[in-house]
Design a protein around this motif. Structure first.
Motif, PDB file in Angstrom:
ATOM      1  N   LYS A  84      27.182 106.685  86.414  1.00  0.00           N
ATOM      2  CA  LYS A  84      26.781 106.737  84.999  1.00  0.00           C
ATOM      3  C   LYS A  84      26.687 108.196  84.609  1.00  0.00           C
ATOM      4  N   SER A  85      27.327 108.592  83.523  1.00  0.00           N
ATOM      5  CA  SER A  85      27.173 109.989  83.092  1.00  0.00           C
ATOM      6  C   SER A  85      25.831 110.145  82.396  1.00  0.00           C
ATOM      7  N   LYS A  86      25.464 111.392  82.146  1.00  0.00           N
ATOM      8  CA  LYS A  86      24.351 111.654  81.251  1.00  0.00           C
ATOM      9  C   LYS A  86      24.725 111.126  79.867  1.00  0.00           C
ATOM     10  N   VAL A  87      23.733 111.077  78.987  1.00  0.00           N
ATOM     11  CA  VAL A  87      24.020 110.718  77.593  1.00  0.00           C
ATOM     12  C   VAL A  87      24.345 112.019  76.859  1.00  0.00           C
ATOM     13  N   TYR A  88      25.397 111.977  76.064  1.00  0.00           N
ATOM     14  CA  TYR A  88      25.832 113.158  75.304  1.00  0.00           C
ATOM     15  C   TYR A  88      25.684 112.895  73.816  1.00  0.00           C
ATOM     16  N   GLU A  89      25.218 113.893  73.096  1.00  0.00           N
ATOM     17  CA  GLU A  89      25.240 113.812  71.630  1.00  0.00           C
ATOM     18  C   GLU A  89      26.495 114.533  71.184  1.00  0.00           C
ATOM     19  N   THR A  90      27.317 113.843  70.389  1.00  0.00           N
ATOM     20  CA  THR A  90      28.664 114.342  70.128  1.00  0.00           C
ATOM     21  C   THR A  90      28.977 114.274  68.639  1.00  0.00           C
ATOM     22  N   GLU A  91      29.590 115.333  68.175  1.00  0.00           N
ATOM     23  CA  GLU A  91      30.018 115.388  66.768  1.00  0.00           C
ATOM     24  C   GLU A  91      31.035 114.268  66.523  1.00  0.00           C
ATOM     25  N   ALA A  92      30.937 113.645  65.337  1.00  0.00           N
ATOM     26  CA  ALA A  92      31.877 112.558  65.022  1.00  0.00           C
ATOM     27  C   ALA A  92      33.311 113.087  65.058  1.00  0.00           C
ATOM     28  N   TRP A  93      34.150 112.410  65.780  1.00  0.00           N
ATOM     29  CA  TRP A  93      35.554 112.811  65.962  1.00  0.00           C
ATOM     30  C   TRP A  93      36.426 111.964  65.045  1.00  0.00           C
ATOM     31  N   GLY A  94      37.417 112.537  64.419  1.00  0.00           N
ATOM     32  CA  GLY A  94      38.390 111.750  63.669  1.00  0.00           C
ATOM     33  C   GLY A  94      38.230 111.830  62.166  1.00  0.00           C
ATOM     34  N   GLY A  95      37.147 112.472  61.717  1.00  0.00           N
ATOM     35  CA  GLY A  95      37.012 112.774  60.300  1.00  0.00           C
ATOM     36  C   GLY A  95      36.623 111.623  59.390  1.00  0.00           C
ATOM     37  N   LYS A  96      36.415 110.426  59.954  1.00  0.00           N
ATOM     38  CA  LYS A  96      36.110 109.292  59.065  1.00  0.00           C
ATOM     39  C   LYS A  96      34.631 108.907  59.117  1.00  0.00           C
ATOM     40  N   GLN A 115      31.727 119.587  68.827  1.00  0.00           N
ATOM     41  CA  GLN A 115      30.487 119.878  69.549  1.00  0.00           C
ATOM     42  C   GLN A 115      30.079 118.691  70.418  1.00  0.00           C
ATOM     43  N   VAL A 116      29.765 118.983  71.681  1.00  0.00           N
ATOM     44  CA  VAL A 116      29.319 117.950  72.621  1.00  0.00           C
ATOM     45  C   VAL A 116      28.200 118.541  73.466  1.00  0.00           C
ATOM     46  N   TYR A 117      27.023 117.935  73.411  1.00  0.00           N
ATOM     47  CA  TYR A 117      25.879 118.448  74.177  1.00  0.00           C
ATOM     48  C   TYR A 117      25.257 117.338  74.992  1.00  0.00           C
ATOM     49  N   VAL A 118      24.645 117.711  76.125  1.00  0.00           N
ATOM     50  CA  VAL A 118      23.812 116.730  76.827  1.00  0.00           C
ATOM     51  C   VAL A 118      22.646 116.419  75.900  1.00  0.00           C
ATOM     52  N   TYR A 119      22.348 115.137  75.764  1.00  0.00           N
ATOM     53  CA  TYR A 119      21.342 114.693  74.789  1.00  0.00           C
ATOM     54  C   TYR A 119      19.945 114.894  75.348  1.00  0.00           C
ATOM     55  N   GLU A 120      19.145 115.648  74.630  1.00  0.00           N
ATOM     56  CA  GLU A 120      17.730 115.805  74.991  1.00  0.00           C
ATOM     57  C   GLU A 120      16.963 114.833  74.122  1.00  0.00           C
ATOM     58  N   LYS A 121      16.218 113.980  74.787  1.00  0.00           N
ATOM     59  CA  LYS A 121      15.433 112.971  74.065  1.00  0.00           C
ATOM     60  C   LYS A 121      14.521 113.638  73.039  1.00  0.00           C
ATOM     61  N   VAL A 130      34.887 112.309  75.082  1.00  0.00           N
ATOM     62  CA  VAL A 130      35.272 111.494  76.244  1.00  0.00           C
ATOM     63  C   VAL A 130      35.354 112.372  77.498  1.00  0.00           C
ATOM     64  N   LEU A 131      36.003 113.535  77.365  1.00  0.00           N
ATOM     65  CA  LEU A 131      36.309 114.357  78.544  1.00  0.00           C
ATOM     66  C   LEU A 131      35.074 114.954  79.206  1.00  0.00           C
ATOM     67  N   GLU A 132      34.068 115.338  78.420  1.00  0.00           N
ATOM     68  CA  GLU A 132      32.866 115.956  79.031  1.00  0.00           C
ATOM     69  C   GLU A 132      32.163 114.960  79.959  1.00  0.00           C
ATOM     70  N   PRO A 133      31.782 113.763  79.473  1.00  0.00           N
ATOM     71  CA  PRO A 133      31.117 112.833  80.403  1.00  0.00           C
ATOM     72  C   PRO A 133      32.037 112.345  81.525  1.00  0.00           C
ATOM     73  N   LEU A 134      33.318 112.227  81.218  1.00  0.00           N
ATOM     74  CA  LEU A 134      34.286 111.762  82.223  1.00  0.00           C
ATOM     75  C   LEU A 134      34.416 112.782  83.351  1.00  0.00           C
ATOM     76  N   ALA A 135      34.510 114.049  82.983  1.00  0.00           N
ATOM     77  CA  ALA A 135      34.641 115.100  84.004  1.00  0.00           C
ATOM     78  C   ALA A 135      33.328 115.272  84.768  1.00  0.00           C
ATOM     79  N   GLU A 136      32.221 114.881  84.149  1.00  0.00           N
ATOM     80  CA  GLU A 136      30.938 114.936  84.879  1.00  0.00           C
ATOM     81  C   GLU A 136      30.944 113.928  86.040  1.00  0.00           C
ATOM     82  N   VAL A 137      31.381 112.693  85.773  1.00  0.00           N
ATOM     83  CA  VAL A 137      31.260 111.644  86.810  1.00  0.00           C
ATOM     84  C   VAL A 137      32.503 111.505  87.693  1.00  0.00           C
TER      85      VAL A 137
END
Ligand SMILES: Nc1ncnc2c1ncn2[C@@H]1O[C@H](COP(=O)(O)OP(=O)(O)OP(=O)(O)O)[C@@H](O)[C@H]1O
Ligand SMILES: Nc1nc2c(c(=O)[nH]1)N=C(CO)CN2
Length: 164
Positions: free
Chosen positions: A36-48, A155-161, A123-130
């Motif tokens: 299981k990867s960490k949880v990431y907070e990620t900017e919306a991708w795709g512009g919609k 922007q992709v960050y590890v999510y801090e609660k 996708v790539l940040e959590p994928l490369a983590e695990v």
């Protein structure tokens, strides 16, 4: 048993709660995840869509056929309030199949590996983590290499609660 790699996430509603509910429902369907990867907070991708997503990668082992997997993941999306409206638009829960072992399939209803893996930092940040050393069966590069090569600057960050 094949390695089944999923990415889950959403940007509507109680994102943390929905992520933990998705984890529980996926465990009911596929057993405990191997990774299981960490949880990431990620900017919306795709512009919609606008609000940031929470995303996580989960790795299972399964004997189910890919279409069976897809039916089950879509059921989980529906249980968590997913409505299919705008492509790449806001959603409570989206579950994508990234890899199914080394399998390559390309039908309108199911494409594996997921066609946008190399284009999406969320996708790539959590994928490369695990699974840093897992080789993409079409691109013949590891996930770690795909991340290094990525031109997605979102922007992709590890999510801090947030504090209760
Ligand atoms: N690897 C895959 N994982 C999940 N769904 C897939 C996959 N390949 C094809 N699909 C199909 O894509 C459709 C998903 O559409 P959906 O509305 O979730 O797209 P999206 O999440 O907006 O875009 P994206 O698939 O680029 O993340 C599903 O109905 C499913 O049949
Ligand atoms: N950051 C992020 N952006 C997205 C996501 C997602 O899970 N995370 N899913 C989408 C639907 O395909 C569209 N855009």
């Amino acid at each position: 048993m094949e390695k089944l790699v999923l990415i889950i996430g959403g940007n509507l509603g109680k994102r943390e709660l929905l992520l933990s509910q998705a984890n529980n429902l996926l465990i009911e369907n596929f057993g405990s995840p191997e990774l299981k990867s960490k949880v990431y907070e990620t900017e919306a991708w795709g512009g919609k869509s606008k609000g940031a997503y929470l995303n996580q990668v989960l790795v299972f082992r399964t004997d189910l056929e890919p279409m069976e997997v897809l039916k089950k993941t879509q059921k989980v999306e529906n249980l968590l309030g997913r409505h299919r409206e705008v492509k790449w638009g806001d959603r409570t829960m989206d579950i994508d199949i990234l890899y199914y072992g080394d399998l390559v399939i390309n039908f309108p209803e199911i494409q594996i590996p997921h066609p946008f893996i190399s284009k999406r930092r969320f996708v790539l940040e959590p994928l490369a983590e695990v699974l840093p050393d897992f080789i993409h069966p079409l691109l013949k590069m590891t996930n770690a290499e795909l991340l290094l090569d990525s031109t997605d600057e979102s922007q992709v960050y590890v999510y801090e609660k947030s504090p209760e």
